[in-house]
Design an enzyme around this catalytic site. Structure first.
Site, mmCIF file in Angstrom:
data_model
loop_
_atom_site.group_PDB
_atom_site.id
_atom_site.type_symbol
_atom_site.label_atom_id
_atom_site.label_comp_id
_atom_site.label_asym_id
_atom_site.label_seq_id
_atom_site.Cartn_x
_atom_site.Cartn_y
_atom_site.Cartn_z
ATOM 1 N N CYS A 2 -20.031 -4.935 9.171
ATOM 2 C CA CYS A 2 -19.669 -6.081 8.051
ATOM 3 C C CYS A 2 -20.712 -7.090 7.822
ATOM 4 C CB CYS A 2 -18.326 -6.720 8.518
ATOM 5 S SG CYS A 2 -17.033 -5.610 8.931
ATOM 6 N N HIS B 169 -13.768 -7.624 0.605
ATOM 7 C CA HIS B 169 -14.700 -7.106 1.347
ATOM 8 C C HIS B 169 -15.254 -6.018 1.448
ATOM 9 C CE1 HIS B 169 -16.881 -7.382 5.375
ATOM 10 N NE2 HIS B 169 -15.816 -7.240 6.179
HETATM 11 C C1 COA Z 1 -3.844 -4.801 5.648
HETATM 12 C C2 COA Z 1 -4.093 -3.377 5.414
HETATM 13 C C3 COA Z 1 -3.891 -2.526 6.264
HETATM 14 C C4 COA Z 1 -3.285 -2.672 4.009
HETATM 15 O O1 COA Z 1 -3.417 -1.480 3.851
HETATM 16 P P1 COA Z 1 -2.391 -0.558 3.234
HETATM 17 O O2 COA Z 1 -0.952 -1.017 3.737
HETATM 18 O O3 COA Z 1 -2.847 0.857 3.300
HETATM 19 O O4 COA Z 1 -2.344 -1.335 1.735
HETATM 20 P P2 COA Z 1 -2.485 -0.422 0.342
HETATM 21 O O5 COA Z 1 -4.140 -0.215 0.168
HETATM 22 O O6 COA Z 1 -1.404 0.777 0.253
HETATM 23 O O7 COA Z 1 -1.984 -1.375 -0.672
HETATM 24 C C5 COA Z 1 -0.579 -1.593 -0.941
HETATM 25 C C6 COA Z 1 -0.282 -2.888 -1.559
HETATM 26 O O8 COA Z 1 -0.961 -3.948 -1.072
HETATM 27 C C7 COA Z 1 -2.009 -4.819 -1.464
HETATM 28 N N1 COA Z 1 -2.937 -4.954 -0.318
HETATM 29 C C8 COA Z 1 -3.749 -4.184 0.624
HETATM 30 N N2 COA Z 1 -4.311 -4.906 1.135
HETATM 31 C C9 COA Z 1 -4.108 -6.238 0.961
HETATM 32 C C10 COA Z 1 -4.381 -7.345 1.598
HETATM 33 N N3 COA Z 1 -5.313 -7.204 2.675
HETATM 34 N N4 COA Z 1 -3.841 -8.470 1.500
HETATM 35 C C11 COA Z 1 -3.167 -8.592 0.177
HETATM 36 N N5 COA Z 1 -2.727 -7.553 -0.395
HETATM 37 C C12 COA Z 1 -3.139 -6.131 -0.029
HETATM 38 C C13 COA Z 1 -2.530 -3.833 -2.607
HETATM 39 O O9 COA Z 1 -3.019 -4.450 -3.548
HETATM 40 C C14 COA Z 1 -1.180 -3.131 -2.712
HETATM 41 O O10 COA Z 1 -0.552 -3.916 -4.012
HETATM 42 P P3 COA Z 1 0.154 -3.312 -5.150
HETATM 43 O O11 COA Z 1 1.196 -2.250 -4.566
HETATM 44 O O12 COA Z 1 0.557 -4.239 -5.717
HETATM 45 O O13 COA Z 1 -0.870 -2.513 -5.791
HETATM 46 C C15 COA Z 1 -5.746 -3.091 4.803
HETATM 47 O O14 COA Z 1 -5.976 -3.705 3.721
HETATM 48 C C16 COA Z 1 -6.542 -3.241 6.308
HETATM 49 O O15 COA Z 1 -6.690 -2.761 7.123
HETATM 50 N N6 COA Z 1 -7.482 -4.558 5.857
HETATM 51 C C17 COA Z 1 -8.274 -4.790 6.856
HETATM 52 C C18 COA Z 1 -9.600 -4.245 6.537
HETATM 53 C C19 COA Z 1 -10.758 -4.390 7.580
HETATM 54 O O16 COA Z 1 -10.297 -4.045 8.725
HETATM 55 N N7 COA Z 1 -11.944 -4.578 7.306
HETATM 56 C C20 COA Z 1 -13.013 -5.049 8.535
HETATM 57 C C21 COA Z 1 -12.847 -6.402 8.913
HETATM 58 S S1 COA Z 1 -13.735 -6.314 10.292
#
Ligand code: COA
Length: 384
Positions: A83, A332
């Site tokens: 990242c 990100h």
């Molecule tokens: C948090 C997380 C698990 C959510 O994944 P998910 O449950 O599969 O979410 P989806 O992609 O299916 O999205 C579902 C809904 O939540 C929203 N959403 C997804 N991630 C979000 C987040 N981080 N914050 C707010 N909303 C989020 C989407 O826009 C979607 O909304 P909608 O239904 O209105 O369209 C995932 O975004 C994640 O793992 N994030 C961290 C990424 C990471 O680790 N990066 C590296 C950092 S070191």
């Protein structure tokens, strides 16, 4: 050492994008070249940051981007540092311009992963951890940062609501960023009632998975003066490392690589934390922004969560942290993030930030790390 300047910057929107990884990288590169008012052939070299090109069937992105820009004869370097790839790429470009090897270089960061879905992206990203000790054992990044958050809550007088206020603030800033991925106002209740991802972190404590590309043009001061009046100077650059796996660290509530990178960037700039008007920091999870704000010296150890909770990091408060919306709201796209932070600093210091402008800002800082902070780069910029 030559003085190094940023004379142009551009980004695609961050979010779920349909265009290919090459197309979005070229779109951002062209935007940066146009903003600099230069011709592609004036660029001496390209520094390209990307982590999972393989997910969109394109690695060795450097020559592909240079060819699309019509400058296939110019050398390029493709850089992966999880990242933190974008800031490491920026640092290598900075060092080469400072050393006098090149007059003007392109730095482009890009990522295209959302089409692989949450399960696959989480798996790919876990390859950026110390896989033997962490990813292989089932520890995803939300899980690893949850460990840090739990340690912080145990060690200091802080609450999950304090973390929630970091997300609320970054979503508020992102509302006025047209390029941001999640442009949605949220409340502390929304955060507290959102689904638990890895306790104590909930959905709104996490950054999303994003596609996107960002580019900047770095050059010598002489080149900048010959081409534009609208540029900023890089006055500090530092890098640092930490034990790759969390288990190798003495404390879970500090990131050693940030402290080391900040120390050398402040030293080069001849400035300290009090001189920084705003900072784009690595808030992949709300706990990360809290820890960053302490490791960068803005607040005492253990005070970062309370400071955020009291509104001391809001736009145009004591120190504006993540005026762009940060990773939490802006998004990100991991290979692009560190470059995107510099795009925000360029926009802020050249009067292009619109509604999210940090008033009278003269000095901005970027901090971007890889994985749980195994590697980090900090840069300091000032307006001219
Ligand atoms: C948090 C997380 C698990 C959510 O994944 P998910 O449950 O599969 O979410 P989806 O992609 O299916 O999205 C579902 C809904 O939540 C929203 N959403 C997804 N991630 C979000 C987040 N981080 N914050 C707010 N909303 C989020 C989407 O826009 C979607 O909304 P909608 O239904 O209105 O369209 C995932 O975004 C994640 O793992 N994030 C961290 C990424 C990471 O680790 N990066 C590296 C950092 S070191």
């Amino acid at each position: 050492m030559e003085k190094v300047c940023v004379i142009g910057a551009g980004s695609t929107k961050y979010g779920k994008l349909d265009d290919s990884i090459t197309d979005i990288a070229v779109q951002a590169s062209v935007a940066a070249i146009e903003s600099a008012g230069i011709k592609p052939k004036e660029i001496d070299a390209g520094y390209i940051s990307n982590v999972f090109g393989i997910a969109d069937k394109q690695v060795h992105l450097g020559p592909v981007i240079m060819s699309n820009l019509g400058i296939s004869e110019k050398p390029s370097l493709s850089i992966e540092s999880a990242c933190g790839s974008g800031s490491v790429s920026f640092r290598e470009a900075f060092a080469n311009v400072a050393a006098g090897f090149y007059d003007a270089v392109l730095v482009t960061g890009v990522e295209k992963v959302t089409h692989t879905g949450t399960e696959w992206t989480t798996t790919y990203f876990s390859y950026c951890s110390d896989f033997f000790y962490e990813g292989q054992a089932g520890a995803s990044f939300p899980g690893l940062f949850a460990s840090m958050a739990r340690a912080y809550l145990t060690e200091f007088n802080a609450t999950e609501e304090d973390f929630a206020k970091v997300a609320v603030k970054n979503h508020e800033n992102g509302l006025s960023n047209p390029k941001a991925h999640l442009r949605k106002k949220i409340t502390v209740d929304d955060v507290m009632n959102s689904a638990v991802v890895a306790s104590p972190l909930k959905l709104y404590d996490c950054c999303p998975f994003s596609d996107g590309a960002s580019s900047v043009i770095l050059c010598s001061e002489k080149f900048a003066k010959e081409h534009t009046k609208d540029y900023i100077q890089v006055i500090g650059s530092g890098r640092g490392g930490s034990p790759a796996a969390l288990q190798g660290r003495n404390h879970l509530t500090t990131i050693p690589s940030t402290k080391l990178a900040a120390e050398s960037a402040y030293k080069m700039a001849g400035l300290g934390p009090k001189d920084i008007d705003f900072a784009e920091v690595h808030d992949c999870f709300t706990i990360a922004e809290v820890v960053d704000s302490e490791d960068l010296g803005f607040f005492e150890k253990g005070q970062g969560a309370k400071a955020a909770s009291e509104g001391r990091t809001k736009l145009n408060s004591e120190i504006s942290i993540n005026p762009s919306g940060g990773l939490k709201s802006k998004g990100h796209p991991i290979g692009a993030t560190g470059v995107g932070q510099v795009v925000e600093v360029f926009d802020q210091l050249t009067g292009r930030a619109g509604e999210r402008e940090v008033k009278d800002a003269k000095v901005g800082l970027t901090q971007n790390f890889g994985a749980t902070g195994a590697s980090c780069a900090v840069h300091i910029f000032q307006s001219v």
